[in-house]
Write a protein that holds these residues in place. Structure first.
Motif, PDB file in Angstrom:
ATOM      1  N   ARG A  25      35.320  96.382  73.971  1.00  7.76           N
ATOM      2  CA  ARG A  25      33.988  96.205  73.402  1.00  7.76           C
ATOM      3  C   ARG A  25      33.906  95.119  72.333  1.00  7.76           C
ATOM      4  NH1 ARG A  25      32.210  97.588  77.461  1.00  7.76           N
ATOM      5  NH2 ARG A  25      31.760  99.689  78.018  1.00  7.76           N
ATOM      6  N   ARG A  26      34.866  95.058  71.412  1.00  6.76           N
ATOM      7  CA  ARG A  26      34.813  94.042  70.368  1.00  6.76           C
ATOM      8  C   ARG A  26      36.212  93.840  69.802  1.00  6.76           C
ATOM      9  NH1 ARG A  26      33.620  96.486  64.846  1.00  6.76           N
ATOM     10  NH2 ARG A  26      34.122  98.654  65.180  1.00  6.76           N
ATOM     11  N   PRO A  27      36.430  92.680  69.200  1.00  5.45           N
ATOM     12  CA  PRO A  27      37.775  92.388  68.696  1.00  5.45           C
ATOM     13  C   PRO A  27      38.123  93.226  67.472  1.00  5.45           C
ATOM     14  CG  PRO A  27      36.256  90.606  68.169  1.00  5.45           C
ATOM     15  CD  PRO A  27      35.508  91.574  69.022  1.00  5.45           C
ATOM     16  N   ALA A 127      30.953  87.079  73.365  1.00  2.00           N
ATOM     17  CA  ALA A 127      29.842  86.184  73.025  1.00  2.00           C
ATOM     18  C   ALA A 127      28.702  86.959  72.360  1.00  2.00           C
ATOM     19  CB  ALA A 127      29.341  85.466  74.282  1.00  2.00           C
ATOM     20  N   VAL A 128      28.384  88.135  72.877  1.00  2.00           N
ATOM     21  CA  VAL A 128      27.337  88.969  72.283  1.00  2.00           C
ATOM     22  C   VAL A 128      27.746  89.396  70.877  1.00  2.00           C
ATOM     23  CG1 VAL A 128      26.187  91.227  72.458  1.00  2.00           C
ATOM     24  CG2 VAL A 128      26.381  89.746  74.477  1.00  2.00           C
ATOM     25  N   TYR A 129      28.986  89.794  70.708  1.00  2.00           N
ATOM     26  CA  TYR A 129      29.495  90.227  69.405  1.00  2.00           C
ATOM     27  C   TYR A 129      29.422  89.088  68.388  1.00  2.00           C
ATOM     28  CZ  TYR A 129      32.892  91.723  65.897  1.00  2.00           C
ATOM     29  OH  TYR A 129      33.517  92.044  64.711  1.00  2.00           O
ATOM     30  N   VAL A 130      29.855  87.896  68.791  1.00  2.00           N
ATOM     31  CA  VAL A 130      29.821  86.741  67.890  1.00  2.00           C
ATOM     32  C   VAL A 130      28.378  86.385  67.536  1.00  2.00           C
ATOM     33  CG1 VAL A 130      30.304  84.254  67.744  1.00  2.00           C
ATOM     34  CG2 VAL A 130      32.057  85.825  68.597  1.00  2.00           C
ATOM     35  N   GLU A 131      27.499  86.381  68.519  1.00  2.41           N
ATOM     36  CA  GLU A 131      26.099  86.051  68.261  1.00  2.41           C
ATOM     37  C   GLU A 131      25.465  87.066  67.308  1.00  2.41           C
ATOM     38  OE1 GLU A 131      21.908  85.113  70.600  1.00  2.41           O
ATOM     39  OE2 GLU A 131      23.577  85.998  71.702  1.00  2.41           O
ATOM     40  N   MET A 132      25.734  88.341  67.537  1.00  2.23           N
ATOM     41  CA  MET A 132      25.173  89.378  66.685  1.00  2.23           C
ATOM     42  C   MET A 132      25.643  89.211  65.233  1.00  2.23           C
ATOM     43  SD  MET A 132      25.643  93.521  66.907  1.00  2.23           S
ATOM     44  CE  MET A 132      27.352  93.423  66.384  1.00  2.23           C
ATOM     45  N   LEU A 138      23.488  84.912  59.086  1.00  6.44           N
ATOM     46  CA  LEU A 138      22.391  83.974  58.807  1.00  6.44           C
ATOM     47  C   LEU A 138      21.222  84.694  58.146  1.00  6.44           C
ATOM     48  CD1 LEU A 138      22.407  81.769  62.021  1.00  6.44           C
ATOM     49  CD2 LEU A 138      23.062  81.086  59.704  1.00  6.44           C
ATOM     50  N   ASN A 139      20.888  85.875  58.624  1.00  5.91           N
ATOM     51  CA  ASN A 139      19.798  86.642  58.020  1.00  5.91           C
ATOM     52  C   ASN A 139      20.120  87.019  56.580  1.00  5.91           C
ATOM     53  OD1 ASN A 139      18.222  86.507  60.312  1.00  5.91           O
ATOM     54  ND2 ASN A 139      18.965  88.452  61.128  1.00  5.91           N
ATOM     55  N   ALA A 140      21.343  87.427  56.323  1.00  7.26           N
ATOM     56  CA  ALA A 140      21.739  87.785  54.960  1.00  7.26           C
ATOM     57  C   ALA A 140      21.686  86.557  54.042  1.00  7.26           C
ATOM     58  CB  ALA A 140      23.138  88.393  54.957  1.00  7.26           C
TER      59      ALA A 140
END
Length: 148
Positions: A25-27, A127-132, A138-140
């Motif tokens: 699922r994620r690294p 890719a989804v994990y990195v984008e999220m 960026l939002n923070a």
């Protein structure tokens, strides 16, 4: 050991690893200096460019190291313990080297499958994990939650 037995052992081990990749699922966090086991292993060559998540390549290295040790024990017993009733306590360096070479050769025949499983199962999730995480950062930063 005969070639078919070796192929079966490697293929079964890779099938288990494929299931691990399909469930990934994620690294997980790494270390700044990198993983010694992966840096020193000939099996890490499957990720030539270093693009795969470390936990997946590490798992592959561990899987193929285990296969190598199983082969080394079998080779050692076949060569050096034929006349003995007991099993060998540890394989010799020559048997270990041949087992690693044999496992690597057999795994290389599955190199395309290994790459396909990672590229099809894990890389889209990465890719989804990195984008999220990029969007969260960026939002923070945009909201001023991070001060320099």
């Amino acid at each position: 050991m005969n070639r078919h037995s070796v192929n079966d052992l490697v293929e079964c081990s890779l099938q288990r690893w494929y299931r691990t990749v399909s469930q990934w699922r994620r690294p997980v966090g790494g270390t700044p200096t990198g993983c010694v086991a992966c840096r020193s292993s000939d099996f890490a060559v499957f990720d030539r460019l270093g693009h795969w998540p470390h936990d997946l390549i590490h798992s592959l290295v561990e899987t193929l190291d285990l296969v190598s040790m199983q082969l080394a024990v079998a080779l050692h017993e076949e060569r050096h313990c034929a006349n003995e009733n007991g099993r060998a306590t540890a394989p010799c360096n020559a048997c270990i080297a041949q087992a690693q070479s044999t496992a690597n050769s057999c795994a290389q025949r599955h190199a395309q499958d290994i790459a396909d499983v990672v590229n099809e199962c894990a890389m889209p999730r990465l890719a989804v994990y990195v984008e999220m995480n990029t969007n969260l950062a960026l939002n923070a930063a945009t909201r001023g939650e991070w001060a320099s």
